[in-house]
Design an enzyme around this catalytic site. Structure first.
Site, PDB file in Angstrom:
ATOM      1  N   GLU A  87     -11.314 -19.326  29.744  1.00 56.07           N
ATOM      2  CA  GLU A  87     -10.239 -20.138  30.316  1.00 56.07           C
ATOM      3  C   GLU A  87      -9.661 -19.498  31.570  1.00 56.07           C
ATOM      4  OE1 GLU A  87      -8.896 -23.580  27.646  1.00 56.07           O
ATOM      5  OE2 GLU A  87      -8.271 -22.936  29.630  1.00 56.07           O
TER       6      GLU A  87
ATOM      7  N   THR B 162     -10.322 -15.529  33.303  1.00 60.80           N
ATOM      8  CA  THR B 162     -10.041 -14.170  32.832  1.00 60.80           C
ATOM      9  C   THR B 162      -8.595 -13.814  33.125  1.00 60.80           C
ATOM     10  OG1 THR B 162     -10.594 -13.171  34.948  1.00 60.80           O
ATOM     11  CG2 THR B 162     -12.399 -13.391  33.341  1.00 60.80           C
TER      12      THR B 162
ATOM     13  N   ARG C 119       0.825  -1.209   0.000  1.00 57.99           N
ATOM     14  CA  ARG C 119       0.000   0.000   0.000  1.00 57.99           C
ATOM     15  C   ARG C 119       0.861   1.262   0.000  1.00 57.99           C
ATOM     16  NH1 ARG C 119      -4.895   2.323  -1.268  1.00 57.99           N
ATOM     17  NH2 ARG C 119      -5.679   3.686   0.372  1.00 57.99           N
TER      18      ARG C 119
END
Lengths: 387, 388
Positions: free
Chosen positions: B364, B366, B269
């Site tokens: 799983e 926090t 880009r």
């Protein structure tokens, strides 16, 4: 220095918040899910005068000062950030450009339908090769007698298509003319203008972002806004207004996220106490509250400055970059406070998180705004930044 | 110190990468759009034996250890977070619990078909009052002769909509808390009294099944108690510890993909007369992300080695999950920013990665729980007990 809102502004804010709570809140989740253009809400907003918020009464506008308009945007964004972008584009980018730079004839023709919501303003600047860099556009406008012939492709046109049942569009199109980048007012339905693909987005799913094609699109010279070559100035003033508008939108999405999540934290009991009692949660809430407070002052002050007629070469990018950061930080923290509920689409935080993420890109990416800020700062040392 | 992977692990990675590229990557966008689990791809994975990657060969597994399992999760995470999540819940907490604490009979009966990918597993712990406070569950199991009768429910159970076998935690002695009051049960999902109540509508990982379960006089034979009665808490903590490492590996894969996309786009880009790669703001984002990925890679595979060499790993596995989830979020956020509008468009994979990544800081355990695990282990070494 008196930093308080006037009594009238406080009254307006209350009215705007009632509108948001009563008309938008019950529909926000479904709207986001369906990705429809919220025509019902826009019609009600039009009847309240919101679509002509800052336009003079002579053109059937509500004649609000910019700060009151910012309060409106903030209130709408509390329930639906998409609406704040649609209204911001319509009022701040398009209608106010006509107001500031248009001839009397243009104002008389275009402003009343915009104020009534019979037409909606759409902003056509971005191109496939002109995203961050809009100094060179490929869309061309060639003078041919009394007309200009416009050819090009514009992308990410907000309000590009309000739907078959919706109001028609007025496109503010920026094109390269003989004397430089020039702005044109092109009504939807003009032969040679085709509305194309709608961009499916991460958030802001109720703003119709479209690609439009201009192929031999003939526009009377009377539809040129300002002089040839005045496009960059018109765009700069429009985008400056949009920076403050998006700042108000950021305030709405961030403050409402904080409200929802702190309510949750005061009710959610784990390990025997509401999680509001946990220091980690308090830290997220404190940082969020502090950032929102700082942003509020920045946005309201910038809005007030616009009302004084000031240019915001420094303050517009400051508001924009700070607003993007606050909206991202706060929605991210508040998703975390809500735990699993912050990830489910039947609670509001997930869509606020998706919506807020747009702010570091829409209205120009943070990186470009930072160069603008640095330019102002280094100018005081007599250094001219080369982009 | 030899930091290279063994030739077996190198070959394993190559095999998995081929599978991921040819079978998983092509369906990643559509399973997100259609909100469906890629069952056919999961079955194909089963046929390769990869769903038993870390389990011993005598139980139908590949015997490639935690290192092999991390490689699988990294390579899947690189192409499709949803697929990695389905696999992670199946191997890492579902089947793993049976591997860790099952009797020989339970392993033969349940672990073998799970390892072979003939059946699918899930892990049922979370309830509406027991998220981070996992021990605060209410699901009740009462002994009745040779059986236990379970009543209650679970929420946010990954794979719950299609699992054949699920390890459920229930209270067996309400007078005791986590220590002594909770028992793990292996449940077959076609038994009467087990119901999948609803499927959640999630922001991301939409190619996964996340459900609410209801147990209404669900009868479970005493032979299906996993581990000892009253010691369920220990079983689930051990399973979660293992799961944290491999979730970190999946995050590593996701982060690497984001970095690769960012670098490629920055070279293609052009704006303001040069490639994005020439802009310092972009270079800084890429350098920071690359550095974190390097650190995460070393952390994950060192912890995998620690598990495979029977060293204590609970604190460092929590670090893999904590750091991995945050690195992935930062890497993907940078990729989104670098891609501009394309990063916000659903026609490109970045916004899906953005939605998918966010859950890793929440499920799983926090990241707040991970920090408590890490801090409490460090303070324990100084004789100080820290509670959540």
């Amino acid at each position: 220095m008196d930093f308080s809102l006037s009594e009238e502004q406080r009254m307006f804010r209350s009215m705007f918040e009632d509108f948001s709570t009563n008309e938008i809140a019950p529909l926000a989740e479904e709207l986001d899910h369906e990705e429809t253009v919220p025509l019902g809400i826009l019609e009600k907003a039009a009847r309240q005068g919101f679509l002509g918020a800052t336009l003079p009464e002579a053109y059937f506008g509500a004649d609000l000062d910019f700060l009151s308009y910012a309060l409106l945007i903030e209130a709408l964004a509390k329930e639906c950030m998409s609406l704040s972008v649609t209204l911001g584009t319509h009022v701040g980018l398009v209608a106010m450009s006509v107001l500031r730079h248009g001839t009397d004839a243009q104002m008389e023709e275009i402003l009343p339908p915009l104020a009534a919501g019979e037409a909606v303003g759409a902003y056509a600047m971005t191109e496939p090769d002109a995203g961050s860099d809009t100094t060179r556009l490929e869309t061309r406008a060639v003078r041919d007698g009394d007309e200009y012939v416009i050819d090009g492709v514009k992308t990410w046109v907000a309000n590009g298509d309000m739907g078959a049942e919706g109001p028609s569009a007025v496109f503010l199109v920026f094109a390269q003319a003989a004397d430089g980048i020039t702005a044109f007012l092109v009504p939807g339905g003009t032969p040679g203008l085709t509305v194309g693909y709608r961009e499916p987005t991460l958030g802001l799913r109720n703003v119709p972002f479209h690609t439009i094609y201009l192929e031999g699109c003939r526009v009377p010279a009377g539809k040129r806004l300002g002089a040839e070559g005045e496009g960059p100035e018109i765009a700069a003033r429009a985008e400056e207004r949009m920076a403050v508008t998006l700042g108000a939108g950021a305030l709405g999405v961030a403050s409402s996220s904080l409200d929802v999540a702190t309510q949750f934290a005061s009710e959610r009991v784990q390990f025997g106490v509401p999680i509001a009692q946990k220091q980690a949660i308090q830290a997220y809430v404190a940082r969020s509250a502090a950032e929102i407070e700082a942003l509020r002052h920045l946005v309201y002050h910038a809005a007030w400055q616009l009302d004084q007629g000031a240019r915001l070469d420094f303050h517009a990018p400051v508001v924009k970059t700070f607003a993007a950061r606050v909206a991202r930080d706060v929605t991210d923290y508040m998703v975390q406070v809500m735990g699993g509920y912050g990830y489910m689409e039947d609670y509001p935080l997930a869509r606020k998180y998706r919506d807020a993420r747009a702010l570091s890109l829409i209205g120009g990416p943070t990186e470009v705004h930072e160069v603008r800020i640095a330019e102002q700062v280094f100018a005081e040392c007599d250094v001219e930044i080369v982009p | 110190m030899d930091f290279s992977f063994s030739p077996e692990h190198v070959a394993l990675r190559r095999m998995i990468r081929d599978f991921a590229t040819n079978e998983v990557a092509p369906i990643a966008a559509e399973i997100d759009r259609e909100h469906r689990v890629p069952m056919d791809v999961l079955r194909e994975l089963g046929e390769t034996g990869l769903l038993g990657v870390c389990f011993p060969q005598e139980y139908g597994g590949m015997g490639a250890g935690e290192t092999g399992y991390c490689i699988l999760m990294e390579e899947l995470g690189r192409v499709c977070t949803s697929t990695a999540t389905n696999v992670g819940a199946h191997i890492g907490i579902g089947a793993m619990a049976i591997h860790l604490d099952g009797t020989e009979e339970q392993r033969r009966k349940y672990l073998v078909p799970l390892a072979r990918g003939e059946k699918f597993a899930a892990f049922g712990l979370t309830e509406s009052n027991a998220g981070s406070d996992a021990a605060n569950i209410n699901t009740r199991a009462v002994r009745d002769g040779d059986e236990w009768v379970i009543n209650g429910g679970k929420i946010y159970i990954t794979n719950g909509g299609y699992a054949d076998v699920i390890t459920i935690m229930a209270v067996t002695d309400p007078t005791l808390g986590a220590r002594g009051g909770i028992t793990a049960f292996i449940v077959e999902t076609d038994w009467p009294g087990y119901e999948v109540a609803r499927e959640e509508d999630k922001m991301g990982i939409r190619g996964t099944s996340t459900v609410e379960l209801v147990f209404d006089n669900l009868r479970v034979p005493h032979g299906n108690v996993l581990g000892k009665v009253g010691e369920g808490f220990v079983t689930f903590m051990k399973s979660l510890d293992m799961g944290r490492l491999t979730l970190g590996a999946a995050c590593l894969g996701g982060a690497q993909a984001a970095l690769d996309w960012s670098i490629e786009w920055a070279t293609k880009r052009e704006q303001f007369g040069s490639q994005l790669a020439q802009k310092q703001s972009v270079q800084w984002m890429i350098a920071d992300v690359a550095t974190e990925i390097e650190a995460l890679r070393s952390l994950v595979y060192r912890v995998a080695w620690m598990v495979d060499t029977d060293q204590p790993f609970s604190r460092v596995a929590a670090m893999c999950k904590l750091y991995g989830s945050e690195v992935a979020s930062r890497a993907i956020d940078a990729a989104l920013q670098i891609h501009g509008g394309l990063g916000y468009s659903r026609d490109y994979p970045i916004e899906r990665a953005f939605r998918d990544a966010r859950i890793a800081e929440i499920f799983e355990g926090t990241n707040e729980i991970q920090r408590i695990v890490i801090a409490s282990r460090l303070f324990r070494e100084h004789g100080v007990r820290v509670s959540p």
